[in-house]
Design a protein around this motif. Sequence first.
Motif, PDB file in Angstrom:
ATOM      1  N   VAL A  18       0.843  -1.187   0.000  1.00 22.68           N
ATOM      2  CA  VAL A  18       0.000   0.000   0.000  1.00 22.68           C
ATOM      3  C   VAL A  18       0.882   1.241   0.000  1.00 22.68           C
ATOM      4  O   VAL A  18       1.709   1.410   0.886  1.00 22.68           O
ATOM      5  CB  VAL A  18      -0.912   0.023   1.244  1.00 22.68           C
ATOM      6  N   PRO A  19       0.773   2.123  -0.994  1.00 19.85           N
ATOM      7  CA  PRO A  19       1.594   3.324  -1.008  1.00 19.85           C
ATOM      8  C   PRO A  19       1.332   4.189   0.213  1.00 19.85           C
ATOM      9  O   PRO A  19       0.222   4.222   0.745  1.00 19.85           O
ATOM     10  CB  PRO A  19       1.148   4.044  -2.289  1.00 19.85           C
ATOM     11  N   THR A  20       2.361   4.868   0.690  1.00 15.70           N
ATOM     12  CA  THR A  20       2.202   5.788   1.797  1.00 15.70           C
ATOM     13  C   THR A  20       1.330   6.951   1.359  1.00 15.70           C
ATOM     14  O   THR A  20       1.577   7.549   0.320  1.00 15.70           O
ATOM     15  CB  THR A  20       3.573   6.319   2.256  1.00 15.70           C
ATOM     16  N   PRO A  21       0.280   7.291   2.136  1.00 18.46           N
ATOM     17  CA  PRO A  21      -0.554   8.419   1.746  1.00 18.46           C
ATOM     18  C   PRO A  21       0.275   9.681   1.604  1.00 18.46           C
ATOM     19  O   PRO A  21       1.159   9.960   2.403  1.00 18.46           O
ATOM     20  CB  PRO A  21      -1.557   8.539   2.911  1.00 18.46           C
ATOM     21  N   ASP A  43      -4.157  10.139  -6.493  1.00 21.92           N
ATOM     22  CA  ASP A  43      -3.768  10.472  -5.136  1.00 21.92           C
ATOM     23  C   ASP A  43      -4.454   9.582  -4.114  1.00 21.92           C
ATOM     24  O   ASP A  43      -5.464   8.935  -4.387  1.00 21.92           O
ATOM     25  CB  ASP A  43      -4.090  11.930  -4.828  1.00 21.92           C
ATOM     26  N   ARG A  44      -3.891   9.610  -2.904  1.00 24.79           N
ATOM     27  CA  ARG A  44      -4.502   8.951  -1.750  1.00 24.79           C
ATOM     28  C   ARG A  44      -5.151  10.021  -0.884  1.00 24.79           C
ATOM     29  O   ARG A  44      -4.809  11.187  -0.955  1.00 24.79           O
ATOM     30  CB  ARG A  44      -3.441   8.193  -0.946  1.00 24.79           C
ATOM     31  N   PRO A  45      -6.071   9.630  -0.011  1.00 23.33           N
ATOM     32  CA  PRO A  45      -6.723  10.630   0.828  1.00 23.33           C
ATOM     33  C   PRO A  45      -5.800  11.166   1.909  1.00 23.33           C
ATOM     34  O   PRO A  45      -4.841  10.512   2.323  1.00 23.33           O
ATOM     35  CB  PRO A  45      -7.885   9.850   1.454  1.00 23.33           C
ATOM     36  N   ASN A  46      -6.098  12.369   2.370  1.00 16.38           N
ATOM     37  CA  ASN A  46      -5.573  12.880   3.617  1.00 16.38           C
ATOM     38  C   ASN A  46      -6.622  12.656   4.698  1.00 16.38           C
ATOM     39  O   ASN A  46      -7.746  12.241   4.417  1.00 16.38           O
ATOM     40  CB  ASN A  46      -5.257  14.377   3.482  1.00 16.38           C
ATOM     41  N   GLY A  47      -6.266  12.956   5.933  1.00 17.74           N
ATOM     42  CA  GLY A  47      -7.235  12.851   7.011  1.00 17.74           C
ATOM     43  C   GLY A  47      -7.494  11.434   7.458  1.00 17.74           C
ATOM     44  O   GLY A  47      -6.670  10.520   7.263  1.00 17.74           O
ATOM     45  N   PHE A  48      -8.659  11.218   8.064  1.00 20.17           N
ATOM     46  CA  PHE A  48      -8.914   9.936   8.726  1.00 20.17           C
ATOM     47  C   PHE A  48      -8.955   8.756   7.770  1.00 20.17           C
ATOM     48  O   PHE A  48      -8.628   7.626   8.161  1.00 20.17           O
ATOM     49  CB  PHE A  48     -10.206  10.007   9.541  1.00 20.17           C
ATOM     50  N   LEU A  52      -8.354  -0.665  12.199  1.00 22.47           N
ATOM     51  CA  LEU A  52      -9.424  -1.643  11.978  1.00 22.47           C
ATOM     52  C   LEU A  52      -9.047  -2.673  10.922  1.00 22.47           C
ATOM     53  O   LEU A  52      -9.884  -3.135  10.141  1.00 22.47           O
ATOM     54  CB  LEU A  52     -10.731  -0.939  11.585  1.00 22.47           C
ATOM     55  N   GLY A  53      -7.775  -3.034  10.862  1.00 18.52           N
ATOM     56  CA  GLY A  53      -7.319  -4.027   9.901  1.00 18.52           C
ATOM     57  C   GLY A  53      -7.163  -3.509   8.495  1.00 18.52           C
ATOM     58  O   GLY A  53      -6.909  -4.292   7.568  1.00 18.52           O
ATOM     59  N   GLN A  54      -7.273  -2.210   8.294  1.00 13.35           N
ATOM     60  CA  GLN A  54      -7.225  -1.617   6.963  1.00 13.35           C
ATOM     61  C   GLN A  54      -6.053  -0.645   6.880  1.00 13.35           C
ATOM     62  O   GLN A  54      -5.900   0.227   7.728  1.00 13.35           O
ATOM     63  CB  GLN A  54      -8.529  -0.872   6.678  1.00 13.35           C
ATOM     64  N   ALA A  55      -5.209  -0.798   5.851  1.00 16.00           N
ATOM     65  CA  ALA A  55      -4.061   0.091   5.644  1.00 16.00           C
ATOM     66  C   ALA A  55      -4.491   1.266   4.783  1.00 16.00           C
ATOM     67  O   ALA A  55      -4.364   1.260   3.562  1.00 16.00           O
ATOM     68  CB  ALA A  55      -2.912  -0.662   4.999  1.00 16.00           C
ATOM     69  N   GLY A  56      -5.030   2.291   5.427  1.00 17.90           N
ATOM     70  CA  GLY A  56      -5.535   3.432   4.676  1.00 17.90           C
ATOM     71  C   GLY A  56      -6.719   3.045   3.809  1.00 17.90           C
ATOM     72  O   GLY A  56      -7.383   2.033   4.030  1.00 17.90           O
ATOM     73  N   THR A  57      -6.997   3.892   2.807  1.00 19.74           N
ATOM     74  CA  THR A  57      -8.117   3.641   1.900  1.00 19.74           C
ATOM     75  C   THR A  57      -7.589   3.588   0.473  1.00 19.74           C
ATOM     76  O   THR A  57      -7.077   4.584  -0.038  1.00 19.74           O
ATOM     77  CB  THR A  57      -9.181   4.744   2.032  1.00 19.74           C
ATOM     78  N   THR A  58      -7.696   2.431  -0.144  1.00 27.32           N
ATOM     79  CA  THR A  58      -7.175   2.222  -1.500  1.00 27.32           C
ATOM     80  C   THR A  58      -8.264   1.849  -2.495  1.00 27.32           C
ATOM     81  O   THR A  58      -7.994   1.725  -3.689  1.00 27.32           O
ATOM     82  CB  THR A  58      -6.109   1.119  -1.489  1.00 27.32           C
ATOM     83  N   GLY A  59      -9.485   1.650  -2.031  1.00 28.89           N
ATOM     84  CA  GLY A  59     -10.603   1.356  -2.922  1.00 28.89           C
ATOM     85  C   GLY A  59     -10.401   0.087  -3.715  1.00 28.89           C
ATOM     86  O   GLY A  59      -9.997  -0.948  -3.187  1.00 28.89           O
ATOM     87  N   GLY A  60     -10.642   0.169  -5.011  1.00 27.78           N
ATOM     88  CA  GLY A  60     -10.555  -1.013  -5.867  1.00 27.78           C
ATOM     89  C   GLY A  60      -9.201  -1.267  -6.460  1.00 27.78           C
ATOM     90  O   GLY A  60      -9.074  -2.079  -7.393  1.00 27.78           O
ATOM     91  N   HIS A 120     -13.228   3.531   6.593  1.00 28.46           N
ATOM     92  CA  HIS A 120     -12.281   3.839   5.520  1.00 28.46           C
ATOM     93  C   HIS A 120     -13.033   4.112   4.213  1.00 28.46           C
ATOM     94  O   HIS A 120     -12.963   3.356   3.253  1.00 28.46           O
ATOM     95  CB  HIS A 120     -11.235   2.739   5.372  1.00 28.46           C
ATOM     96  N   ILE A 121     -13.736   5.230   4.246  1.00 24.06           N
ATOM     97  CA  ILE A 121     -14.501   5.706   3.091  1.00 24.06           C
ATOM     98  C   ILE A 121     -13.952   7.084   2.719  1.00 24.06           C
ATOM     99  O   ILE A 121     -13.825   7.962   3.578  1.00 24.06           O
ATOM    100  CB  ILE A 121     -16.006   5.816   3.410  1.00 24.06           C
ATOM    101  N   TRP A 122     -13.655   7.295   1.427  1.00 26.90           N
ATOM    102  CA  TRP A 122     -13.154   8.581   0.948  1.00 26.90           C
ATOM    103  C   TRP A 122     -14.127   9.114  -0.095  1.00 26.90           C
ATOM    104  O   TRP A 122     -14.315   8.507  -1.155  1.00 26.90           O
ATOM    105  CB  TRP A 122     -11.758   8.410   0.345  1.00 26.90           C
ATOM    106  N   ILE A 123     -14.741  10.268   0.199  1.00 31.29           N
ATOM    107  CA  ILE A 123     -15.705  10.917  -0.675  1.00 31.29           C
ATOM    108  C   ILE A 123     -15.065  12.215  -1.157  1.00 31.29           C
ATOM    109  O   ILE A 123     -14.890  13.155  -0.375  1.00 31.29           O
ATOM    110  CB  ILE A 123     -17.026  11.174   0.074  1.00 31.29           C
ATOM    111  N   ASP A 124     -14.719  12.287  -2.440  1.00 31.57           N
ATOM    112  CA  ASP A 124     -13.817  13.332  -2.904  1.00 31.57           C
ATOM    113  C   ASP A 124     -14.238  13.860  -4.275  1.00 31.57           C
ATOM    114  O   ASP A 124     -14.573  13.085  -5.179  1.00 31.57           O
ATOM    115  CB  ASP A 124     -12.399  12.755  -2.982  1.00 31.57           C
ATOM    116  N   HIS A 125     -14.216  15.193  -4.433  1.00 27.60           N
ATOM    117  CA  HIS A 125     -14.448  15.823  -5.735  1.00 27.60           C
ATOM    118  C   HIS A 125     -15.786  15.442  -6.356  1.00 27.60           C
ATOM    119  O   HIS A 125     -15.877  15.106  -7.542  1.00 27.60           O
ATOM    120  CB  HIS A 125     -13.315  15.495  -6.715  1.00 27.60           C
TER     121      HIS A 125
END
Length: 503
Positions: A191-194, A212-217, A223-231, A322-327
């Motif tokens: 998983v790339p570093t955010p 890009d990857r998300p900033n913030g939470f 919770l067993g998840q390495a950031g948010t990477t989606g699909g 781990h949900i990212w809602i962007d743009h």
Amino acid sequence: MSPRTATRTLLAGGLAALVAAATLTIAGSAQAATLLADDFTDDAGPVLRQGGTSANARAVAGDPGWTDYTVAVRVKPTAFNGSDRFVAVLARVASTTSYYYLALRSSDRVELKRLVGGSSTTLASASLPVDTGTWYTLRLTVAGTTLTGQVDGGPTLTATDTRYVSGGVGVATFNASANVDDVVVSTIDPVPTPTGPPTTGPPTSPPPVAGDRPNGFASVDALGQAGTTGGTGGPVVTATNTTDFLSYIDTIGPLVIQVRGTIQISSKKGVRPNKTIVGLGDDAEITGGGLDFYRSYNVIVRNIHFTDAEDDAINVGQESHHIWIDHNTFSGAVDGSIDVVRGADYVTISWNHFDHADKSMLISHSDGAGSTDTGKLKVSIHHNFFDHSRQRHPRVRFAEPVHVYNNYFLDNELYGVASTENAGVLVEGNYFENVPFPIFSASGYADSGPGRAVQRANIFVDSGVPETTGSVVEPRTYYPYQLDPAADVPALVRAGAGAGMLG
């Protein structure tokens, strides 16, 4: 996703061999990140079921050569024959009596264990309430000598063990009956570093581009998840009609779903974990209905116009994380544009345009939700354009911290931010223009009791006096961030927020 009717029975006291070519479909090269997936709709019924509690049962599948992977499965215990019985997910299965497993016990515990010739050893454990009739998502990751187990939003268990280096997967019950659904085995990709915003030169936060990857939470490992990477790692598909779109969001495993043109839906449609939903061009639209996250995780939604939803445009609920809602651009929803409720966690809402919306954003759905929401609902809200939207930017109960930074509030008729029911909200680096009540906290709001709010480095133009009180947990204890100067925010946000603005 609604629980499904149980119809299929494991062989009590023995092994039900699930043949990959028949019931557990192994993905081909186009789905290299997904080794195996099954929702049990192909033959006898829509779930796998152990019907009795008088004996043990196991079902195994997969390749004995599999080494490093994550196996995830939804389980619903229906009865326990005793006080220390369990349902479990298995990994690196060497035989029917030798493997690693993550067990959900009737004694209100989750345990990470090793079984050797039928003799078990507990490698890690934690307390966790376990109820019959409730669906749980179990995830067991094996990577080298490191084992990681996690149940829904519960504790993460880790251990080191060298006994097994490869093997297939499975599910098991010990004097318990259970329904099993949505088995997914995925390879482990790095998983790339955010990436955070640049730290030098104004302005410091140009709009992010598609990779890009998300900033913030949503960037936080939890919770067993390495950031948010989606699909990421899954196939890329394009939806141009409602039928395909609904099929794609209900697919098990990682998937990048490109939306082209207008998708007409009704009500709120469930989105399974590990999805990226991204609009193509500047006119991708979802209209009439919305997206619903029910115990989902690792989902990205970007570059979509959400119009005229008959309820909420996006509902992040029921312990999703781990949900990212962007743009995205939101307009015309009958209820909220975005709700984050019912124990959801680790959410980032960034660079969206709320265009004359009524209720922009709700965090916790009611004053009676303290038991499910306290200690959760950690949300970052940054670089959004609240453009003549009336209220809820956001309205918050119980959550802490909610981080509202570098947003542009323009002509918000009722109020900007409301912190109630002992929520903790940090409001910083925002630009409020013609907002009569920028922040509520000490007085509460409507029928909700007071919350806590800290404000700093904001600009208030033709706006009221912010109401603040108490202290709030610092978001920097979770993630690093760099503020843009509040004076730069209107130009930045106007130039970059909303659908059609991705580079």
